[in-house]
Motif scaffolding. Structure first.
Motif, short mmCIF file in Angstrom:
data_model
loop_
_atom_site.label_atom_id
_atom_site.label_comp_id
_atom_site.label_asym_id
_atom_site.label_seq_id
_atom_site.Cartn_x
_atom_site.Cartn_y
_atom_site.Cartn_z
N SER A 181 -0.03 -16.75 51.37
CA SER A 181 -1.12 -15.92 50.85
C SER A 181 -1.27 -14.65 51.67
O SER A 181 -1.48 -13.55 51.12
N LEU A 182 -1.15 -14.78 53.00
CA LEU A 182 -1.18 -13.59 53.86
C LEU A 182 -0.07 -12.62 53.48
O LEU A 182 -0.28 -11.40 53.44
N LEU A 183 1.12 -13.14 53.22
CA LEU A 183 2.25 -12.30 52.86
C LEU A 183 2.07 -11.64 51.50
O LEU A 183 2.71 -10.64 51.21
N LEU A 184 1.18 -12.20 50.70
CA LEU A 184 0.82 -11.57 49.42
C LEU A 184 -0.28 -10.53 49.59
O LEU A 184 -0.68 -9.89 48.62
N GLY A 185 -0.80 -10.40 50.81
CA GLY A 185 -1.83 -9.40 51.08
C GLY A 185 -3.24 -9.91 50.92
O GLY A 185 -4.19 -9.10 50.94
N GLU A 186 -3.43 -11.22 50.79
CA GLU A 186 -4.77 -11.75 50.62
C GLU A 186 -5.49 -11.79 51.98
O GLU A 186 -4.87 -12.06 53.01
N PRO A 187 -6.79 -11.52 52.00
CA PRO A 187 -7.53 -11.51 53.28
C PRO A 187 -7.71 -12.92 53.84
O PRO A 187 -7.87 -13.88 53.08
N THR A 188 -7.72 -13.01 55.15
CA THR A 188 -7.97 -14.29 55.82
C THR A 188 -9.42 -14.69 55.63
O THR A 188 -10.32 -13.87 55.79
N PRO A 189 -9.69 -15.96 55.27
CA PRO A 189 -11.09 -16.40 55.12
C PRO A 189 -11.88 -16.17 56.40
O PRO A 189 -11.38 -16.39 57.50
N ASP A 190 -13.12 -15.75 56.23
CA ASP A 190 -14.00 -15.48 57.37
C ASP A 190 -14.74 -16.75 57.72
O ASP A 190 -15.86 -17.00 57.26
N ILE A 191 -14.09 -17.59 58.51
CA ILE A 191 -14.64 -18.90 58.87
C ILE A 191 -14.54 -19.08 60.38
O ILE A 191 -13.53 -18.74 60.98
#
Length: 272
Positions: free
Chosen positions: A57-67
């Motif tokens: 998902s990161l490699l697709l450019g999705e933001p890291t969940p804010d947890i």
């Protein structure tokens, strides 16, 4: 090791096969089996698959969940980043996680198929420093290949550890071997080491130590100081920090300088 650029079509096809292999392992698991502890501290089978989803998902450019995450198995910033993705996915049922895995890896395959030769060869940040994007994708293959074994070991099932995927993944087990030989095992100058691998990925690894540095070489220029023989699957798990040599002493043969050989097999871990 020189960072040659692996073939895009080959690595993409191997990643597709690798993700299919993981799918076969977990498809149809009941919820208890999804939550079986894996060889990785703090992670279940579910968490291993969630980790792969997070990285892709990161490699697709999705933001890291804010947890906010914490735990004794989190050792660094990368570990914390991984845990954020896993923690965000834990509320899902196993079947829902598999759906997410198939969706994310499907999008990743399309992205890889559309990657230009220039982008494939471009230097990018990777777990081993700056390297061609194609090399990074071989590292991704290695990572997912190791996680397939983590899942299989947790579930107590056997998988094919050889073939094209195994051979390509094994290329990522060589670069840091010199550190294990010199810093871990304390091999002195003049040491000549042979690691004989049997099993699904058979082969021979020769290491020469000179000037305080160890280099993997095609052939040794002198008789081996020590020869270590073990199954390639065990070698991969030792390199990945999944188990210890002391737990598998009956599967490892050391001839020659047994003290050096025993120190080496206890120092092989470079990642977990």
């Amino acid at each position: 090791m020189t960072d040659t650029v692996p073939d895009r079509a080959e690595i993409t096809a191997l990643l597709s096969d690798q993700w299919d292999a993981i799918t076969r392992l977990v498809d149809g698991l009941d919820e208890n089996r999804w939550r079986t502890a894996s060889p990785l501290p703090g992670w279940t089978v579910f968490d291993v698959v969630a980790h792969v989803i997070g990285t892709e998902s990161l490699l697709l450019g999705e933001p890291t969940p804010d947890i906010d995450v914490a735990g004794v198995h989190i050792r660094n910033d990368i570990g914390a980043l991984n845990e954020k993705w896993i923690d965000s996915l834990r509320p899902l049922a196993g079947s829902q996680l598999l759906e997410r895995f198939l969706e994310v890896t499907g999008r990743r395959l399309k992205a890889l198929e559309q990657t230009t030769p220039g982008a494939w060869a471009e230097l990018v940040p990777t777990p081993v420093g700056m390297a061609p994007y194609g090399r990074f994708m071989r590292i991704r293959l290695f990572d997912c290949w190791m996680h397939e074994h983590d899942i299989a070991d947790a579930l107590g099932v056997s998988v094919d550890e050889g073939g094209s995927r195994g051979r390509a993944a094994f290329a990522e087990l060589l670069p840091a071997l010199g550190k294990a030989v010199v810093k871990g095992a304390g091999a002195p100058d003049g040491s000549r080491i042979t690691i004989e691998l049997t099993g699904p990925v058979p082969g021979r690894i020769n290491v020469a130590v000179d000037g305080g540095r160890a280099a993997v070489v095609e052939t040794l220029d002198a008789p081996a100081t020590v020869v270590v023989t073990l199954d390639s699957g065990l070698y991969a798990r030792l390199r990945g920090g999944r188990t210890s040599a002391d737990d598998h002493a009956d599967r490892i043969t050391v001839t020659g300088d047994t003290d050096l050989g025993n120190r080496l097999v206890r120092s092989l871990a470079f990642t977990i």
